[in-house]
Scaffold this motif. Structure first.
Motif, PDB file in Angstrom:
ATOM      1  N   UNK A  61       0.902  -1.174   0.033  1.00 46.29           N
ATOM      2  CA  UNK A  61       0.000  -0.127   0.058  1.00 46.29           C
ATOM      3  C   UNK A  61       0.939   1.341   0.100  1.00 46.29           C
ATOM      4  N   UNK A  62       0.556   2.200  -0.718  1.00 44.57           N
ATOM      5  CA  UNK A  62       1.559   3.244  -1.029  1.00 44.57           C
ATOM      6  C   UNK A  62       0.826   4.746  -0.566  1.00 44.57           C
ATOM      7  N   UNK A  63      -0.441   4.835  -1.176  1.00 44.60           N
ATOM      8  CA  UNK A  63      -0.982   6.304  -0.563  1.00 44.60           C
ATOM      9  C   UNK A  63      -2.373   6.073  -0.932  1.00 44.60           C
ATOM     10  N   UNK A  64      -3.082   7.127  -0.634  1.00 45.88           N
ATOM     11  CA  UNK A  64      -4.359   7.423  -0.687  1.00 45.88           C
ATOM     12  C   UNK A  64      -4.714   8.908  -0.987  1.00 45.88           C
ATOM     13  N   UNK A  65      -5.790   8.918  -1.971  1.00 47.34           N
ATOM     14  CA  UNK A  65      -5.990  10.157  -2.575  1.00 47.34           C
ATOM     15  C   UNK A  65      -7.558  10.360  -2.794  1.00 47.34           C
ATOM     16  N   UNK A  66      -8.244  11.405  -2.473  1.00 47.73           N
ATOM     17  CA  UNK A  66      -9.369  11.819  -2.566  1.00 47.73           C
ATOM     18  C   UNK A  66      -9.750  12.889  -3.344  1.00 47.73           C
ATOM     19  N   UNK A  67     -10.513  12.960  -4.641  1.00 51.47           N
ATOM     20  CA  UNK A  67     -10.397  14.254  -5.289  1.00 51.47           C
ATOM     21  C   UNK A  67     -11.209  15.448  -4.421  1.00 51.47           C
ATOM     22  N   UNK A  68     -12.013  14.969  -3.484  1.00 50.69           N
ATOM     23  CA  UNK A  68     -12.637  16.024  -2.938  1.00 50.69           C
ATOM     24  C   UNK A  68     -11.667  17.023  -2.136  1.00 50.69           C
ATOM     25  N   UNK A  69     -10.525  16.350  -1.520  1.00 51.19           N
ATOM     26  CA  UNK A  69      -9.400  16.920  -1.206  1.00 51.19           C
ATOM     27  C   UNK A  69      -8.187  16.980  -1.828  1.00 51.19           C
TER      28      UNK A  69
END
Ligand SMILES: [Zn+2]
Length: 165
Positions: free
Chosen positions: A93-101
């Motif tokens: 697992x590397x990173x998470x990203x959320x287009x709302x932030x």
């Protein structure tokens, strides 16, 4: 603070800048613990998305849980807003990203090679979804939340004077 990260097999390396590097949030939600949390939880920190540089980008793939599987729902196509990126060779697992932030990116602390500060306090969140076998620590250094805490990652750092340049 510049953070270096990598997957286990080394095909993916990344760097990013973070003002909020304290690994204080343990997430016990079903997605985090199944995909990244051998201890029953995963720890994400937060950095600036614009500074993320990735070597081996083509080896990175993304998992989006079904919206019905996550707290807070998802988009119109029934997927979680959070994208969880991982190495397609070694599954790190590397990173998470959320287009709302979109200005932030949320690396898994497990992928970071730079020594991170040891947090003075640990926040345990999404305990409504914790596995029954997990022992959640108690005591003055531990705060527990059934869902999300109200305090944002950046506010937690600021309140304690722990933001870094
Ligand atoms: Zn890998």
């Amino acid at each position: 603070m510049r953070l270096n990260g990598s997957c286990h097999c080394g095909k993916v390396r990344f760097t990013l800048d973070s003002h909020t590097p304290q690994p204080f949030m343990r997430c016990y939600c079903t997605v985090c613990r199944k995909t990244a949390g051998g201890g029953g939880y995963a720890i994400n920190i937060m950095g600036e998305a614009a500074t993320l540089k990735v070597t081996g980008r083509r080896q990175v793939t993304c998992y989006r849980a079904l919206a019905e599987q996550v707290e807070g729902g998802g988009d119109r196509r029934g997927r979680s807003h959070m994208r969880r990126y991982f190495c397609r060779h070694c599954a790190s697992a590397l990173w998470g990203a959320d287009p709302r932030w979109a200005e932030w990116v949320y690396p898994f602390a497990s992928a970071i090679d730079t020594p991170l500060p040891k947090p003075a306090e640990v926040v345990h969140l999404m305990l409504d979804f914790a596995a029954p076998w997990v022992e959640v620590p108690r005591g003055p250094r531990h705060r527990r939340f059934q869902r999300y805490p109200e305090e944002a990652i950046i506010d937690w750092h600021q309140r304690r004077g722990l933001t870094v340049p």
